[in-house]
Design a protein around this motif. Sequence first.
Motif, PDB file in Angstrom:
ATOM      1  N   VAL A   1       0.788  -1.242   0.000  1.00 45.42           N
ATOM      2  CA  VAL A   1       0.000   0.000   0.000  1.00 45.42           C
ATOM      3  C   VAL A   1       0.822   1.296   0.000  1.00 45.42           C
ATOM      4  N   VAL A   2       2.091   1.246  -0.284  1.00 44.89           N
ATOM      5  CA  VAL A   2       2.889   2.460  -0.424  1.00 44.89           C
ATOM      6  C   VAL A   2       3.341   2.587  -1.879  1.00 44.89           C
ATOM      7  N   TYR A   3       3.920   3.716  -2.196  1.00 46.08           N
ATOM      8  CA  TYR A   3       4.257   4.054  -3.575  1.00 46.08           C
ATOM      9  C   TYR A   3       5.739   4.397  -3.718  1.00 46.08           C
ATOM     10  N   ALA A   4       6.163   4.595  -4.965  1.00 41.76           N
ATOM     11  CA  ALA A   4       7.532   5.009  -5.263  1.00 41.76           C
ATOM     12  C   ALA A   4       7.509   6.060  -6.362  1.00 41.76           C
ATOM     13  N   LEU A   5       8.590   6.814  -6.419  1.00 44.52           N
ATOM     14  CA  LEU A   5       8.776   7.880  -7.381  1.00 44.52           C
ATOM     15  C   LEU A   5      10.244   7.847  -7.790  1.00 44.52           C
ATOM     16  N   GLU A   6      10.526   8.023  -9.079  1.00 41.82           N
ATOM     17  CA  GLU A   6      11.915   8.006  -9.541  1.00 41.82           C
ATOM     18  C   GLU A   6      12.286   9.315 -10.206  1.00 41.82           C
ATOM     19  N   VAL A   7      13.472   9.811  -9.839  1.00 42.95           N
ATOM     20  CA  VAL A   7      14.000  11.049 -10.393  1.00 42.95           C
ATOM     21  C   VAL A   7      15.366  10.740 -10.995  1.00 42.95           C
ATOM     22  N   THR A   8      15.594  11.195 -12.224  1.00 42.58           N
ATOM     23  CA  THR A   8      16.895  11.041 -12.858  1.00 42.58           C
ATOM     24  C   THR A   8      17.575  12.403 -12.881  1.00 42.58           C
ATOM     25  N   SER A   9      18.803  12.429 -12.350  1.00 45.61           N
ATOM     26  CA  SER A   9      19.554  13.687 -12.263  1.00 45.61           C
ATOM     27  C   SER A   9      20.133  14.051 -13.620  1.00 45.61           C
ATOM     28  N   HIS A  10      20.622  15.264 -13.716  1.00 51.68           N
ATOM     29  CA  HIS A  10      21.245  15.725 -14.957  1.00 51.68           C
ATOM     30  C   HIS A  10      22.509  14.929 -15.266  1.00 51.68           C
ATOM     31  N   ALA A  11      23.121  14.338 -14.224  1.00 55.08           N
ATOM     32  CA  ALA A  11      24.323  13.523 -14.398  1.00 55.08           C
ATOM     33  C   ALA A  11      23.987  12.080 -14.793  1.00 55.08           C
ATOM     34  N   GLY A  12      22.692  11.722 -14.781  1.00 59.12           N
ATOM     35  CA  GLY A  12      22.282  10.382 -15.204  1.00 59.12           C
ATOM     36  C   GLY A  12      21.992   9.407 -14.086  1.00 59.12           C
ATOM     37  N   ARG A  13      22.153   9.802 -12.839  1.00 63.16           N
ATOM     38  CA  ARG A  13      21.850   8.922 -11.713  1.00 63.16           C
ATOM     39  C   ARG A  13      20.341   8.891 -11.502  1.00 63.16           C
ATOM     40  N   THR A  14      19.779   7.694 -11.286  1.00 63.86           N
ATOM     41  CA  THR A  14      18.368   7.557 -10.974  1.00 63.86           C
ATOM     42  C   THR A  14      18.215   7.272  -9.492  1.00 63.86           C
ATOM     43  N   VAL A  15      17.310   7.992  -8.856  1.00 64.85           N
ATOM     44  CA  VAL A  15      17.025   7.807  -7.440  1.00 64.85           C
ATOM     45  C   VAL A  15      15.579   7.354  -7.316  1.00 64.85           C
ATOM     46  N   ARG A  16      15.385   6.224  -6.621  1.00 68.33           N
ATOM     47  CA  ARG A  16      14.031   5.753  -6.329  1.00 68.33           C
ATOM     48  C   ARG A  16      13.723   6.074  -4.875  1.00 68.33           C
ATOM     49  N   TYR A  17      12.651   6.815  -4.686  1.00 67.56           N
ATOM     50  CA  TYR A  17      12.150   7.171  -3.366  1.00 67.56           C
ATOM     51  C   TYR A  17      10.961   6.251  -3.121  1.00 67.56           C
ATOM     52  N   GLY A  18      11.133   5.213  -2.332  1.00 72.92           N
ATOM     53  CA  GLY A  18      10.093   4.220  -2.118  1.00 72.92           C
ATOM     54  C   GLY A  18       9.449   4.347  -0.748  1.00 72.92           C
ATOM     55  N   GLU A  19       8.318   3.682  -0.617  1.00 69.14           N
ATOM     56  CA  GLU A  19       7.539   3.653   0.618  1.00 69.14           C
ATOM     57  C   GLU A  19       7.039   5.040   0.988  1.00 69.14           C
ATOM     58  N   ILE A  20       6.608   5.767  -0.052  1.00 67.22           N
ATOM     59  CA  ILE A  20       5.997   7.076   0.135  1.00 67.22           C
ATOM     60  C   ILE A  20       4.480   6.928   0.077  1.00 67.22           C
ATOM     61  N   CYS A  21       3.766   7.909   0.642  1.00 66.95           N
ATOM     62  CA  CYS A  21       2.294   7.838   0.588  1.00 66.95           C
ATOM     63  C   CYS A  21       1.764   8.419  -0.709  1.00 66.95           C
ATOM     64  N   ALA A  22       2.474   9.381  -1.283  1.00 64.82           N
ATOM     65  CA  ALA A  22       2.068  10.004  -2.542  1.00 64.82           C
ATOM     66  C   ALA A  22       3.135  11.016  -2.940  1.00 64.82           C
ATOM     67  N   ALA A  23       3.089  11.422  -4.198  1.00 61.19           N
ATOM     68  CA  ALA A  23       3.951  12.513  -4.639  1.00 61.19           C
ATOM     69  C   ALA A  23       3.398  13.816  -4.078  1.00 61.19           C
ATOM     70  N   ALA A  24       4.266  14.791  -3.872  1.00 59.91           N
ATOM     71  CA  ALA A  24       3.834  16.111  -3.414  1.00 59.91           C
ATOM     72  C   ALA A  24       3.020  16.780  -4.525  1.00 59.91           C
ATOM     73  N   PRO A  25       2.179  17.735  -4.173  1.00 62.94           N
ATOM     74  CA  PRO A  25       1.400  18.438  -5.191  1.00 62.94           C
ATOM     75  C   PRO A  25       2.298  19.003  -6.297  1.00 62.94           C
ATOM     76  N   GLY A  26       1.892  18.795  -7.535  1.00 63.24           N
ATOM     77  CA  GLY A  26       2.637  19.298  -8.686  1.00 63.24           C
ATOM     78  C   GLY A  26       3.754  18.398  -9.167  1.00 63.24           C
ATOM     79  N   ILE A  27       4.046  17.322  -8.436  1.00 67.57           N
ATOM     80  CA  ILE A  27       5.117  16.401  -8.834  1.00 67.57           C
ATOM     81  C   ILE A  27       4.488  15.254  -9.612  1.00 67.57           C
ATOM     82  N   ARG A  28       4.901  15.132 -10.879  1.00 68.71           N
ATOM     83  CA  ARG A  28       4.361  14.076 -11.755  1.00 68.71           C
ATOM     84  C   ARG A  28       5.400  13.749 -12.819  1.00 68.71           C
ATOM     85  N   LEU A  29       5.133  12.748 -13.613  1.00 69.49           N
ATOM     86  CA  LEU A  29       6.032  12.349 -14.689  1.00 69.49           C
ATOM     87  C   LEU A  29       6.415  13.576 -15.523  1.00 69.49           C
ATOM     88  N   GLY A  30       7.716  13.777 -15.702  1.00 64.78           N
ATOM     89  CA  GLY A  30       8.224  14.895 -16.482  1.00 64.78           C
ATOM     90  C   GLY A  30       8.501  16.155 -15.694  1.00 64.78           C
TER      91      GLY A  30
END
Length: 128
Positions: free
Chosen positions: A62-91
Amino acid sequence: MIFPLRKRPAASYHERPRSFGSPRDGGARSHAGCDLYALAGTEVLAIEAGTVTRGCYAFYDVVYALEVTSHAGRTVRYGEICAAAPGIRLGSAVAEGQVIAHVGQMKSVTQAMLHLETYDGTGQGPLT
């Protein structure tokens, strides 16, 4: 790069069972990240600037994850979150230190936490 929570947890994320590589499922698999114990609802900060490359998706128990890729190419997965913050979505572009999510609460585990993984794309094997 900054820490993803405003306050470091008292329980070390360098030690089992919270650390990267800790055994899971009786040794059948290894932990692919580190767990940062925090209260449910705690703000999660982007550790570096980048773009949301995978939107909020079902992660585990019942928790979620969000992935962000940095300008240097590193991907960070933020897991076990309840939801993305307002305004945070794909892209979405995110700035280092921006609130991107909040720590969630699993049903089967009493301790809330942020599950954090980083990938640079150079590794091989089951934990790349």
